[in-house]
Design a protein around this motif. Structure first.
Motif, PDB file in Angstrom:
ATOM      1  N   TYR A  85     -38.622  92.971  20.606  1.00 26.92           N
ATOM      2  CA  TYR A  85     -37.708  93.701  19.731  1.00 26.92           C
ATOM      3  C   TYR A  85     -38.481  94.662  18.838  1.00 26.92           C
ATOM      4  CZ  TYR A  85     -34.419  90.281  21.410  1.00 26.92           C
ATOM      5  OH  TYR A  85     -33.633  89.511  22.237  1.00 26.92           O
ATOM      6  N   ASN A  86     -37.933  95.846  18.641  1.00 22.70           N
ATOM      7  CA  ASN A  86     -38.672  96.843  17.872  1.00 22.70           C
ATOM      8  C   ASN A  86     -38.042  97.194  16.520  1.00 22.70           C
ATOM      9  OD1 ASN A  86     -36.702  97.900  19.571  1.00 22.70           O
ATOM     10  ND2 ASN A  86     -37.798  99.770  20.016  1.00 22.70           N
ATOM     11  N   TYR A  87     -36.884  96.635  16.204  1.00 29.65           N
ATOM     12  CA  TYR A  87     -36.306  96.822  14.870  1.00 29.65           C
ATOM     13  C   TYR A  87     -35.796  95.468  14.371  1.00 29.65           C
ATOM     14  CZ  TYR A  87     -36.297 101.770  16.058  1.00 29.65           C
ATOM     15  OH  TYR A  87     -36.670 103.032  16.435  1.00 29.65           O
ATOM     16  N   TRP A  88     -35.996  95.241  13.060  1.00 26.16           N
ATOM     17  CA  TRP A  88     -35.628  93.959  12.457  1.00 26.16           C
ATOM     18  C   TRP A  88     -34.857  94.175  11.168  1.00 26.16           C
ATOM     19  CZ3 TRP A  88     -36.705  89.102  14.443  1.00 26.16           C
ATOM     20  CH2 TRP A  88     -37.521  89.083  15.578  1.00 26.16           C
ATOM     21  N   GLY A  89     -33.920  93.278  10.892  1.00 30.18           N
ATOM     22  CA  GLY A  89     -33.236  93.266   9.618  1.00 30.18           C
ATOM     23  C   GLY A  89     -33.992  92.427   8.603  1.00 30.18           C
ATOM     24  N   GLN A  90     -33.543  92.487   7.364  1.00 32.39           N
ATOM     25  CA  GLN A  90     -34.216  91.777   6.276  1.00 32.39           C
ATOM     26  C   GLN A  90     -33.896  90.292   6.257  1.00 32.39           C
ATOM     27  OE1 GLN A  90     -36.553  93.031   4.019  1.00 32.39           O
ATOM     28  NE2 GLN A  90     -36.493  94.641   5.570  1.00 32.39           N
ATOM     29  N   GLY A  91     -32.798  89.908   6.857  1.00 34.87           N
ATOM     30  CA  GLY A  91     -32.454  88.496   6.941  1.00 34.87           C
ATOM     31  C   GLY A  91     -31.367  88.080   5.970  1.00 34.87           C
ATOM     32  N   THR A  92     -30.702  86.996   6.309  1.00 34.33           N
ATOM     33  CA  THR A  92     -29.681  86.398   5.454  1.00 34.33           C
ATOM     34  C   THR A  92     -29.888  84.890   5.442  1.00 34.33           C
ATOM     35  OG1 THR A  92     -27.288  86.269   5.013  1.00 34.33           O
ATOM     36  CG2 THR A  92     -27.959  86.263   7.332  1.00 34.33           C
ATOM     37  N   GLN A  93     -29.811  84.301   4.255  1.00 32.05           N
ATOM     38  CA  GLN A  93     -30.098  82.876   4.103  1.00 32.05           C
ATOM     39  C   GLN A  93     -28.903  82.033   4.523  1.00 32.05           C
ATOM     40  OE1 GLN A  93     -33.017  81.204   2.894  1.00 32.05           O
ATOM     41  NE2 GLN A  93     -31.889  79.393   3.612  1.00 32.05           N
ATOM     42  N   VAL A  94     -29.181  81.031   5.338  1.00 33.43           N
ATOM     43  CA  VAL A  94     -28.186  80.025   5.699  1.00 33.43           C
ATOM     44  C   VAL A  94     -28.716  78.680   5.242  1.00 33.43           C
ATOM     45  CG1 VAL A  94     -27.050  78.824   7.603  1.00 33.43           C
ATOM     46  CG2 VAL A  94     -27.263  81.319   7.650  1.00 33.43           C
ATOM     47  N   THR A  95     -27.939  77.981   4.420  1.00 31.99           N
ATOM     48  CA  THR A  95     -28.328  76.669   3.923  1.00 31.99           C
ATOM     49  C   THR A  95     -27.234  75.676   4.271  1.00 31.99           C
ATOM     50  OG1 THR A  95     -29.545  77.672   2.084  1.00 31.99           O
ATOM     51  CG2 THR A  95     -29.019  75.323   1.921  1.00 31.99           C
ATOM     52  N   VAL A  96     -27.620  74.614   4.965  1.00 33.61           N
ATOM     53  CA  VAL A  96     -26.678  73.572   5.370  1.00 33.61           C
ATOM     54  C   VAL A  96     -27.040  72.298   4.630  1.00 33.61           C
ATOM     55  CG1 VAL A  96     -25.636  72.343   7.299  1.00 33.61           C
ATOM     56  CG2 VAL A  96     -26.509  74.667   7.632  1.00 33.61           C
ATOM     57  N   SER A  97     -26.127  71.823   3.814  1.00 32.18           N
ATOM     58  CA  SER A  97     -26.375  70.602   3.044  1.00 32.18           C
ATOM     59  C   SER A  97     -25.877  69.380   3.808  1.00 32.18           C
ATOM     60  CB  SER A  97     -25.680  70.688   1.691  1.00 32.18           C
ATOM     61  OG  SER A  97     -24.279  70.777   1.853  1.00 32.18           O
ATOM     62  N   SER A  98     -26.571  68.269   3.584  1.00 30.06           N
ATOM     63  CA  SER A  98     -26.201  67.027   4.299  1.00 30.06           C
ATOM     64  C   SER A  98     -25.172  66.223   3.519  1.00 30.06           C
ATOM     65  CB  SER A  98     -27.446  66.188   4.540  1.00 30.06           C
ATOM     66  OG  SER A  98     -28.084  65.913   3.320  1.00 30.06           O
TER      67      SER A  98
END
Length: 128
Positions: free
Chosen positions: A115-128
């Motif tokens: 892959y030659n382009y990337w996004g900054q990302g988004t946080q996913v948090t799953v609590s137990s």
């Protein structure tokens, strides 16, 4: 220049669902692929799912198969990741990525280096 913007991350309880979006701007795509990768603290970035722009074939990591679904809207230059039955181990920063040409194999489509382009990302948090 291609820009990728992810959205849809957040905090959810185990068993819940989230839908991530990745909007691409700067050009349209007729070949290549878009992928989702994730990176948990202290771990390497790993492949989650990918979809080809042409034909729409999809690919998944074993850890998410049957729970996550990747889809695309070519008209909107947007790819989605529907995440169901979330587990605490799905907690990570999720990044979308674009390969803007060619036809990666079913193996190389899972590689970060494809892959030659990337996004900054988004946080996913799953609590137990």
């Amino acid at each position: 220049q291609v820009q990728l913007v992810e959205s849809g991350g957040g905090l959810v309880q185990a068993g819940g669902s989230l839908r991530l979006s990745c909007a691409a701007s700067g050009r349209t795509f007729s070949s290549g692929a878009m992928g989702w990768f994730r990176q948990a603290p202290g771990k390497e970035r790993e492949f989650v799912a990918a979809i080809r722009w042409s034909g729409g074939s999809t690919y998944y990591a074993d850890s998410v198969k049957g729970r996550f679904t990747i889809s695309r809207d070519n008209a909107k230059n947007t790819v989605y990741l529907q995440m169901n039955s979330l587990k605490p181990e799905d907690t990570a920063v999720y990044h979308c990525a674009v390969r803007d040409n060619g036809y990666p194999s079913s193996m190389t489509i899972r590689w970060r280096t494809s892959y030659n382009y990337w996004g900054q990302g988004t946080q996913v948090t799953v609590s137990s």
